[in-house]
Design a protein around this motif. Structure first.
Motif, PDB file in Angstrom:
ATOM      1  N   HIS A   1       0.998  -1.135   0.244  1.00 45.69           N
ATOM      2  CA  HIS A   1      -0.013   0.142   0.103  1.00 45.69           C
ATOM      3  C   HIS A   1       0.873   1.277   0.094  1.00 45.69           C
ATOM      4  O   HIS A   1       1.676   1.539   0.740  1.00 45.69           O
ATOM      5  N   PRO A   2       0.702   2.316  -0.846  1.00 43.84           N
ATOM      6  CA  PRO A   2       1.418   3.563  -0.909  1.00 43.84           C
ATOM      7  C   PRO A   2       1.777   4.151   0.654  1.00 43.84           C
ATOM      8  O   PRO A   2       2.749   4.898   0.660  1.00 43.84           O
ATOM      9  N   LEU A   3       0.882   3.950   1.629  1.00 47.45           N
ATOM     10  CA  LEU A   3       1.319   4.470   3.007  1.00 47.45           C
ATOM     11  C   LEU A   3       1.997   3.304   3.723  1.00 47.45           C
ATOM     12  O   LEU A   3       2.372   3.766   4.894  1.00 47.45           O
ATOM     13  N   LEU A   4       2.223   2.303   3.196  1.00 45.13           N
ATOM     14  CA  LEU A   4       3.176   1.333   4.076  1.00 45.13           C
ATOM     15  C   LEU A   4       4.408   1.148   3.635  1.00 45.13           C
ATOM     16  O   LEU A   4       4.673   1.423   2.450  1.00 45.13           O
ATOM     17  N   PRO A   5       5.578   1.139   4.436  1.00 42.12           N
ATOM     18  CA  PRO A   5       6.777   1.025   3.920  1.00 42.12           C
ATOM     19  C   PRO A   5       6.932  -0.326   2.848  1.00 42.12           C
ATOM     20  O   PRO A   5       6.246  -1.344   3.328  1.00 42.12           O
ATOM     21  N   PRO A   6       7.939  -0.442   1.956  1.00 40.80           N
ATOM     22  CA  PRO A   6       8.123  -1.714   1.437  1.00 40.80           C
ATOM     23  C   PRO A   6       8.593  -2.639   1.979  1.00 40.80           C
ATOM     24  O   PRO A   6       9.442  -2.600   3.314  1.00 40.80           O
ATOM     25  N   GLN A   7       8.342  -4.005   1.802  1.00 34.03           N
ATOM     26  CA  GLN A   7       8.616  -5.245   2.514  1.00 34.03           C
ATOM     27  C   GLN A   7       9.838  -6.025   1.582  1.00 34.03           C
ATOM     28  O   GLN A   7       9.529  -5.985   0.269  1.00 34.03           O
ATOM     29  N   SER A   8      10.756  -6.574   2.054  1.00 35.19           N
ATOM     30  CA  SER A   8      11.719  -7.200   1.155  1.00 35.19           C
ATOM     31  C   SER A   8      11.108  -8.433   0.588  1.00 35.19           C
ATOM     32  O   SER A   8      10.737  -9.380   1.486  1.00 35.19           O
ATOM     33  N   LEU A   9      10.990  -8.677  -0.732  1.00 37.15           N
ATOM     34  CA  LEU A   9      10.677 -10.039  -1.047  1.00 37.15           C
ATOM     35  C   LEU A   9      11.802 -10.963  -1.473  1.00 37.15           C
ATOM     36  O   LEU A   9      11.575 -12.178  -1.299  1.00 37.15           O
ATOM     37  N   SER A  10      12.916 -10.550  -1.466  1.00 30.99           N
ATOM     38  CA  SER A  10      14.237 -11.552  -1.750  1.00 30.99           C
ATOM     39  C   SER A  10      15.243 -11.131  -1.089  1.00 30.99           C
ATOM     40  O   SER A  10      15.294 -10.078  -0.167  1.00 30.99           O
TER      41      SER A  10
END
Ligand SMILES: [Zn+2]
Length: 64
Positions: free
Chosen positions: A51-60
């Motif tokens: 979500h634009p308001l959430l920080p990115p989470q590492s996928l890899s």
């Protein structure tokens, strides 16, 4: 990649906080997929921002 190259990259990881630069990103049904690269050591990572308001989470895991 050789074993010694992996060891070198792991050693390098311990030396600094990665400074992630966005290389590219695109919207998916799961959220925004962001391809980032460390400006210092060149390690790449893929993040997912649900979500634009959430920080990115590492996928890899980080990989050079
Ligand atoms: Zn780095």
């Amino acid at each position: 990649m050789t074993d010694s190259a992996i060891e070198q990259s792991q050693r390098h990881d311990a030396l600094h906080e990665h400074g992630w630069l966005t290389e590219s990103s695109h919207q998916t049904s799961e959220g925004r997929v962001i391809y980032v690269r460390c400006a210092e050591c060149g390690v790449r990572r893929v993040d997912l921002q649900p979500h634009p308001l959430l920080p990115p989470q590492s996928l890899s895991r980080e990989q050079g």
